[in-house]
Design a protein around this motif. Structure first.
Motif, PDB file in Angstrom:
ATOM      1  N   LYS A   1     -34.271  32.826  28.425  1.00  0.00           N
ATOM      2  CA  LYS A   1     -34.249  31.814  29.476  1.00  0.00           C
ATOM      3  C   LYS A   1     -35.511  30.968  29.487  1.00  0.00           C
ATOM      4  O   LYS A   1     -35.505  29.829  29.950  1.00  0.00           O
ATOM      5  CB  LYS A   1     -34.077  32.486  30.851  1.00  0.00           C
ATOM      6  CG  LYS A   1     -32.716  33.118  31.061  1.00  0.00           C
ATOM      7  CD  LYS A   1     -32.627  33.747  32.448  1.00  0.00           C
ATOM      8  CE  LYS A   1     -31.265  34.391  32.671  1.00  0.00           C
ATOM      9  NZ  LYS A   1     -31.186  35.045  34.014  1.00  0.00           N
TER      10      LYS A   1
ATOM     11  N   HIS B   1     -32.738  45.154  31.185  1.00  0.00           N
ATOM     12  CA  HIS B   1     -31.853  43.997  31.066  1.00  0.00           C
ATOM     13  C   HIS B   1     -32.400  42.784  31.818  1.00  0.00           C
ATOM     14  O   HIS B   1     -32.167  41.643  31.396  1.00  0.00           O
ATOM     15  CB  HIS B   1     -30.452  44.357  31.557  1.00  0.00           C
ATOM     16  CG  HIS B   1     -29.689  45.232  30.608  1.00  0.00           C
ATOM     17  ND1 HIS B   1     -29.390  44.839  29.318  1.00  0.00           N
ATOM     18  CD2 HIS B   1     -29.184  46.489  30.744  1.00  0.00           C
ATOM     19  CE1 HIS B   1     -28.719  45.797  28.702  1.00  0.00           C
ATOM     20  NE2 HIS B   1     -28.590  46.816  29.537  1.00  0.00           N
TER      21      HIS B   1
ATOM     22  N   ILE C   1     -28.386  42.987  22.402  1.00  0.00           N
ATOM     23  CA  ILE C   1     -29.555  42.611  23.214  1.00  0.00           C
ATOM     24  C   ILE C   1     -30.463  41.716  22.366  1.00  0.00           C
ATOM     25  O   ILE C   1     -30.245  41.524  21.174  1.00  0.00           O
ATOM     26  CB  ILE C   1     -30.319  43.863  23.718  1.00  0.00           C
ATOM     27  CG1 ILE C   1     -30.652  44.826  22.560  1.00  0.00           C
ATOM     28  CG2 ILE C   1     -29.490  44.589  24.762  1.00  0.00           C
ATOM     29  CD1 ILE C   1     -31.970  44.618  21.931  1.00  0.00           C
ATOM     30  N   HIS C   2     -31.466  41.174  23.011  1.00  0.00           N
ATOM     31  CA  HIS C   2     -32.406  40.280  22.335  1.00  0.00           C
ATOM     32  C   HIS C   2     -33.664  41.046  21.951  1.00  0.00           C
ATOM     33  O   HIS C   2     -34.193  41.818  22.750  1.00  0.00           O
ATOM     34  CB  HIS C   2     -32.785  39.110  23.257  1.00  0.00           C
ATOM     35  CG  HIS C   2     -31.610  38.412  23.856  1.00  0.00           C
ATOM     36  ND1 HIS C   2     -30.721  37.666  23.108  1.00  0.00           N
ATOM     37  CD2 HIS C   2     -31.172  38.360  25.152  1.00  0.00           C
ATOM     38  CE1 HIS C   2     -29.792  37.183  23.910  1.00  0.00           C
ATOM     39  NE2 HIS C   2     -30.038  37.585  25.150  1.00  0.00           N
TER      40      HIS C   2
ATOM     41  N   ASN D   1     -35.006  41.497  29.437  1.00  0.00           N
ATOM     42  CA  ASN D   1     -34.392  41.100  28.177  1.00  0.00           C
ATOM     43  C   ASN D   1     -33.661  39.763  28.312  1.00  0.00           C
ATOM     44  O   ASN D   1     -33.722  38.921  27.403  1.00  0.00           O
ATOM     45  CB  ASN D   1     -33.437  42.189  27.693  1.00  0.00           C
ATOM     46  CG  ASN D   1     -33.062  42.030  26.254  1.00  0.00           C
ATOM     47  OD1 ASN D   1     -31.934  41.685  25.915  1.00  0.00           O
ATOM     48  ND2 ASN D   1     -34.022  42.278  25.354  1.00  0.00           N
ATOM     49  N   ALA D   2     -32.998  39.573  29.436  1.00  0.00           N
ATOM     50  CA  ALA D   2     -32.312  38.304  29.666  1.00  0.00           C
ATOM     51  C   ALA D   2     -33.311  37.164  29.823  1.00  0.00           C
ATOM     52  O   ALA D   2     -33.056  36.030  29.395  1.00  0.00           O
ATOM     53  CB  ALA D   2     -31.432  38.413  30.910  1.00  0.00           C
ATOM     54  N   ALA D   3     -34.462  37.468  30.401  1.00  0.00           N
ATOM     55  CA  ALA D   3     -35.480  36.443  30.624  1.00  0.00           C
ATOM     56  C   ALA D   3     -36.071  35.926  29.317  1.00  0.00           C
ATOM     57  O   ALA D   3     -36.603  34.815  29.273  1.00  0.00           O
ATOM     58  CB  ALA D   3     -36.583  36.986  31.523  1.00  0.00           C
TER      59      ALA D   3
END
Length: 235
Positions: free
Chosen positions: A49, A41, A127-128, A44-46
């Motif tokens: 961003k 995560h 999720i991405h 994945n969040a990065a």
């Protein structure tokens, strides 16, 4: 020729089995799942961003980029190859063949482990995925990610470097392995434990029986004697 070093072999095997069962036996893999999920995560969040990070992850997981791993390993081997005599160069090439054969066998044994594990990009929802964020050919998922094949090959390479070229080559190989393994984890094609439990434990169980017994030396000697070409040696 290397004699059978039974005590180190059994210690490394015990370490590998302990590592594997610390992941395999606990319900939902215990603390390993928390670590896996946190790492996935975070990266994945990065992806959403930073566009630069997204592109970097996509490029480093393109099949063509796998050549960078081969180039890095080849560069390290070529440094030793340039210092060798013609006979030594032949033996080094044959060592590379034995390393590949060992990797193929150990990898097949690793996939006999009764584990069905899909990559985190297929496990988690909402999720991405890099393949959906960019129109770029990249590997961001795997239906059978345990153990990580890429990581296992790099760990086997690292073991051969230590056995035949010493500690300096070993530490360089470790650096190459960490750098080349990271993209698979960042994109979510592998869990952290696919590599640092699955690949590493498989290497710790299988590789000592190749490198700490007469097996690898014997194969190198036999191939050196039987393969056609110049500069054969008896040692």
């Amino acid at each position: 020729m290397m004699k059978i070093r039974l005590v180190p072999i059994l210690l490394l095997n015990a370490l590998g089995l302990t590592l594997f069962f610390s992941w395999y036996l606990p319900e939902n893999h215990g603390f390993w799942f928390t670590l896996d999920a946190g790492i996935f995560h975070f990266f994945n969040a990065a992806l959403v961003k930073s566009h630069v990070f997204l592109v970097l992850v996509a490029i480093t997981n393109n099949r063509i980029f796998d050549g960078v791993s081969l180039l890095a390993m080849g560069s390290l081997l070529s440094w030793f190859w340039r210092q060798e005599t013609p006979a030594g160069r032949r033996r080094l090439v044959i060592m590379g063949v034995v390393m590949l054969l060992s990797a193929a066998v150990i990898n097949q044994l690793g996939h006999l482990i009764p584990v069905a594990h899909t990559s985190p990009t297929l496990y988690f929802t909402d999720i991405h995925r890099v393949s959906e964020l960019l129109h770029f050919p990249t590997k961001d998922a795997s239906k059978d990610s345990f153990p990580g094949d890429h990581g296992l090959m790099l760990f086997i390479f690292t073991g051969f470097m230590l056995r035949y070229f010493g500690q300096r080559a070993f530490f360089i190989a470790v650096l190459i392995s960490v750098i080349c393994i990271l993209p698979r984890i960042m994109i979510g094609a592998h869990w952290f434990t696919d590599v640092y439990v699955g690949s590493l434990s498989t290497a710790l169980v299988g590789l000592p029986w190749v490198l700490l017994t007469p097996l690898s030396d014997g194969l190198i000697k036999a191939l050196n004697r039987t393969l056609p070409g110049k500069n054969k040696t008896s040692s």
